[in-house]
Design a protein around this motif. Sequence first.
Motif, PDB file in Angstrom:
ATOM      1  N   ILE A  16       0.638  -1.339   0.260  1.00 53.05           N
ATOM      2  CA  ILE A  16       0.242   0.018  -0.084  1.00 53.05           C
ATOM      3  C   ILE A  16       0.922   1.485   0.224  1.00 53.05           C
ATOM      4  O   ILE A  16       0.442   2.163  -1.090  1.00 53.05           O
ATOM      5  CB  ILE A  16      -1.702   0.219   1.203  1.00 53.05           C
ATOM      6  N   ASP A  17       1.569   1.609   0.566  1.00 53.61           N
ATOM      7  CA  ASP A  17       2.678   2.481   0.778  1.00 53.61           C
ATOM      8  C   ASP A  17       3.156   2.542  -0.137  1.00 53.61           C
ATOM      9  O   ASP A  17       3.764   4.110  -0.441  1.00 53.61           O
ATOM     10  CB  ASP A  17       3.494   2.875   2.212  1.00 53.61           C
ATOM     11  N   PRO A  18       3.910   1.864  -0.804  1.00 53.64           N
ATOM     12  CA  PRO A  18       5.006   2.956  -2.437  1.00 53.64           C
ATOM     13  C   PRO A  18       4.123   3.016  -3.342  1.00 53.64           C
ATOM     14  O   PRO A  18       4.065   2.978  -4.000  1.00 53.64           O
ATOM     15  CB  PRO A  18       5.983   1.365  -2.738  1.00 53.64           C
ATOM     16  N   VAL A  19       2.834   1.935  -3.377  1.00 52.98           N
ATOM     17  CA  VAL A  19       2.288   2.216  -4.393  1.00 52.98           C
ATOM     18  C   VAL A  19       1.863   3.250  -4.480  1.00 52.98           C
ATOM     19  O   VAL A  19       1.342   4.284  -5.128  1.00 52.98           O
ATOM     20  CB  VAL A  19       1.305   0.953  -4.974  1.00 52.98           C
ATOM     21  N   ARG A  20       0.822   3.498  -3.170  1.00 51.56           N
ATOM     22  CA  ARG A  20      -0.009   5.149  -3.501  1.00 51.56           C
ATOM     23  C   ARG A  20       1.210   6.371  -3.062  1.00 51.56           C
ATOM     24  O   ARG A  20       0.881   7.393  -3.965  1.00 51.56           O
ATOM     25  CB  ARG A  20      -0.472   4.719  -2.236  1.00 51.56           C
ATOM     26  N   LEU A  21       2.379   6.158  -2.678  1.00 46.51           N
ATOM     27  CA  LEU A  21       2.852   6.954  -2.879  1.00 46.51           C
ATOM     28  C   LEU A  21       3.047   7.257  -4.673  1.00 46.51           C
ATOM     29  O   LEU A  21       2.781   8.142  -5.217  1.00 46.51           O
ATOM     30  CB  LEU A  21       4.328   6.736  -2.457  1.00 46.51           C
ATOM     31  N   VAL A  22       3.540   6.178  -5.433  1.00 47.61           N
ATOM     32  CA  VAL A  22       3.928   6.308  -6.683  1.00 47.61           C
ATOM     33  C   VAL A  22       2.707   6.941  -7.593  1.00 47.61           C
ATOM     34  O   VAL A  22       2.067   7.888  -8.526  1.00 47.61           O
ATOM     35  CB  VAL A  22       4.183   5.567  -7.091  1.00 47.61           C
ATOM     36  N   THR A  23       1.415   6.043  -7.286  1.00 45.93           N
ATOM     37  CA  THR A  23      -0.117   6.968  -7.631  1.00 45.93           C
ATOM     38  C   THR A  23      -0.536   7.900  -7.069  1.00 45.93           C
ATOM     39  O   THR A  23      -0.875   9.429  -8.301  1.00 45.93           O
ATOM     40  CB  THR A  23      -0.994   5.950  -7.377  1.00 45.93           C
ATOM     41  N   SER A  24       0.277   8.421  -6.645  1.00 45.10           N
ATOM     42  CA  SER A  24      -0.435  10.323  -5.868  1.00 45.10           C
ATOM     43  C   SER A  24       0.863  10.539  -6.651  1.00 45.10           C
ATOM     44  O   SER A  24       0.179  11.685  -7.817  1.00 45.10           O
ATOM     45  CB  SER A  24       0.255  10.538  -4.591  1.00 45.10           C
ATOM     46  N   GLU A  25       2.120  10.710  -7.092  1.00 49.19           N
ATOM     47  CA  GLU A  25       2.762  11.735  -7.996  1.00 49.19           C
ATOM     48  C   GLU A  25       2.699  11.350  -9.744  1.00 49.19           C
ATOM     49  O   GLU A  25       2.453  12.507 -10.523  1.00 49.19           O
ATOM     50  CB  GLU A  25       4.074  10.635  -8.403  1.00 49.19           C
ATOM     51  N   LEU A  26       1.713  10.041  -9.958  1.00 49.29           N
ATOM     52  CA  LEU A  26       2.426   9.973 -11.610  1.00 49.29           C
ATOM     53  C   LEU A  26       0.459  10.513 -11.234  1.00 49.29           C
ATOM     54  O   LEU A  26       0.327  11.906 -12.811  1.00 49.29           O
ATOM     55  CB  LEU A  26       1.483   8.246 -11.763  1.00 49.29           C
ATOM     56  N   ALA A  27      -0.845  10.119 -10.498  1.00 49.11           N
ATOM     57  CA  ALA A  27      -1.734  10.601 -10.940  1.00 49.11           C
ATOM     58  C   ALA A  27      -1.533  12.634 -10.577  1.00 49.11           C
ATOM     59  O   ALA A  27      -1.951  13.842 -11.505  1.00 49.11           O
ATOM     60  CB  ALA A  27      -2.752  10.364  -9.421  1.00 49.11           C
ATOM     61  N   THR A  28      -0.408  13.159  -9.785  1.00 48.73           N
ATOM     62  CA  THR A  28      -0.831  14.344  -9.822  1.00 48.73           C
ATOM     63  C   THR A  28      -0.348  15.524 -11.531  1.00 48.73           C
ATOM     64  O   THR A  28      -0.099  16.413 -11.539  1.00 48.73           O
ATOM     65  CB  THR A  28       0.587  14.762  -8.611  1.00 48.73           C
ATOM     66  N   ASN A  29       1.154  14.463 -11.324  1.00 48.58           N
ATOM     67  CA  ASN A  29       1.304  15.168 -13.427  1.00 48.58           C
ATOM     68  C   ASN A  29       0.319  14.860 -13.775  1.00 48.58           C
ATOM     69  O   ASN A  29       0.750  15.716 -14.905  1.00 48.58           O
ATOM     70  CB  ASN A  29       3.097  14.024 -13.932  1.00 48.58           C
ATOM     71  N   ALA A  30      -0.734  14.147 -14.332  1.00 52.34           N
ATOM     72  CA  ALA A  30      -1.593  13.858 -14.956  1.00 52.34           C
ATOM     73  C   ALA A  30      -2.716  14.885 -14.698  1.00 52.34           C
ATOM     74  O   ALA A  30      -2.616  15.902 -15.662  1.00 52.34           O
ATOM     75  CB  ALA A  30      -2.575  12.572 -15.017  1.00 52.34           C
ATOM     76  N   ILE A  31      -2.358  14.991 -13.336  1.00 50.75           N
ATOM     77  CA  ILE A  31      -3.649  16.570 -13.309  1.00 50.75           C
ATOM     78  C   ILE A  31      -3.020  17.909 -13.746  1.00 50.75           C
ATOM     79  O   ILE A  31      -2.942  18.794 -14.092  1.00 50.75           O
ATOM     80  CB  ILE A  31      -3.818  16.733 -12.113  1.00 50.75           C
ATOM     81  N   LEU A  32      -1.458  18.146 -13.209  1.00 50.53           N
ATOM     82  CA  LEU A  32      -1.147  19.337 -12.872  1.00 50.53           C
ATOM     83  C   LEU A  32      -0.493  19.801 -14.723  1.00 50.53           C
ATOM     84  O   LEU A  32      -0.362  20.859 -15.628  1.00 50.53           O
ATOM     85  CB  LEU A  32       0.213  19.093 -12.194  1.00 50.53           C
ATOM     86  N   HIS A  33       0.148  18.158 -15.185  1.00 44.40           N
ATOM     87  CA  HIS A  33       0.819  19.254 -16.372  1.00 44.40           C
ATOM     88  C   HIS A  33      -0.167  18.328 -17.901  1.00 44.40           C
ATOM     89  O   HIS A  33       0.095  19.249 -18.581  1.00 44.40           O
ATOM     90  CB  HIS A  33       1.948  18.102 -16.579  1.00 44.40           C
ATOM     91  N   ALA A  34      -1.240  17.173 -18.064  1.00 39.57           N
ATOM     92  CA  ALA A  34      -1.094  16.758 -18.961  1.00 39.57           C
ATOM     93  C   ALA A  34      -2.820  18.181 -19.123  1.00 39.57           C
ATOM     94  O   ALA A  34      -3.580  18.037 -19.989  1.00 39.57           O
ATOM     95  CB  ALA A  34      -1.766  15.290 -18.912  1.00 39.57           C
ATOM     96  N   ARG A  35      -3.731  17.945 -17.785  1.00 45.89           N
ATOM     97  CA  ARG A  35      -4.617  17.984 -17.735  1.00 45.89           C
ATOM     98  C   ARG A  35      -5.869  18.240 -18.474  1.00 45.89           C
ATOM     99  O   ARG A  35      -6.509  18.868 -19.066  1.00 45.89           O
ATOM    100  CB  ARG A  35      -4.972  20.237 -18.210  1.00 45.89           C
ATOM    101  N   THR A  36      -5.740  16.244 -18.390  1.00 42.98           N
ATOM    102  CA  THR A  36      -7.204  15.712 -18.952  1.00 42.98           C
ATOM    103  C   THR A  36      -7.170  14.975 -18.528  1.00 42.98           C
ATOM    104  O   THR A  36      -6.650  14.285 -17.042  1.00 42.98           O
ATOM    105  CB  THR A  36      -6.447  15.027 -20.586  1.00 42.98           C
ATOM    106  N   THR A  37      -8.070  13.964 -18.361  1.00 43.92           N
ATOM    107  CA  THR A  37      -8.964  12.571 -17.391  1.00 43.92           C
ATOM    108  C   THR A  37      -7.868  11.614 -17.497  1.00 43.92           C
ATOM    109  O   THR A  37      -6.496  11.396 -18.425  1.00 43.92           O
ATOM    110  CB  THR A  37      -9.953  11.998 -18.073  1.00 43.92           C
ATOM    111  N   PHE A  38      -7.578  11.674 -16.704  1.00 43.92           N
ATOM    112  CA  PHE A  38      -6.517  10.406 -16.462  1.00 43.92           C
ATOM    113  C   PHE A  38      -6.767   8.732 -15.674  1.00 43.92           C
ATOM    114  O   PHE A  38      -7.845   8.894 -15.231  1.00 43.92           O
ATOM    115  CB  PHE A  38      -5.485  10.231 -15.935  1.00 43.92           C
TER     116      PHE A  38
END
Length: 137
Positions: A41-63
């Motif tokens: 849970i801890d490592p996968v949640r951490l990576v999920t958070s980083e990749l989701a945040t990148n999608a939100i901030l940089h792609a600005r599309t649904t993900f």
Amino acid sequence: MSRRASAWTHRASFDADPFSASLARSFITERLVQHELSHLIDPVRLVTSELATNAILHARTTFTVTLERLEDVLLLTVSDESPRAPVRRTTGATDPTGRGLDIVASASLDRGVELARDAPKAVWASFPVDGRTWPDV
């Protein structure tokens, strides 16, 4: 990442909204508990958070977040509609942002990006299911 037979796959899509990172982390936690992989849970949640945040901030599309069990590896993929690959930045000690891909590299076994002309960009990270080959974090 070479494709192997999948034991199971879960997928969920999210809006390009800051709250979606939290929803993606919850989705991951629920699936890992469901499959008795709470030790990830801890490592996968951490990576999920980083990749989701990148999608939100940089792609600005649904993900879309996909979690897949491939034999002895858990594969996390975050896909968005941006054609641009993520860029690893060099950051200083006082920079408040720019460390996301370094965190992904440290917390996962392996990672990469798949770019195709007619498909969404997919950023992935893998995790050893048994923890024996866990990277140094």
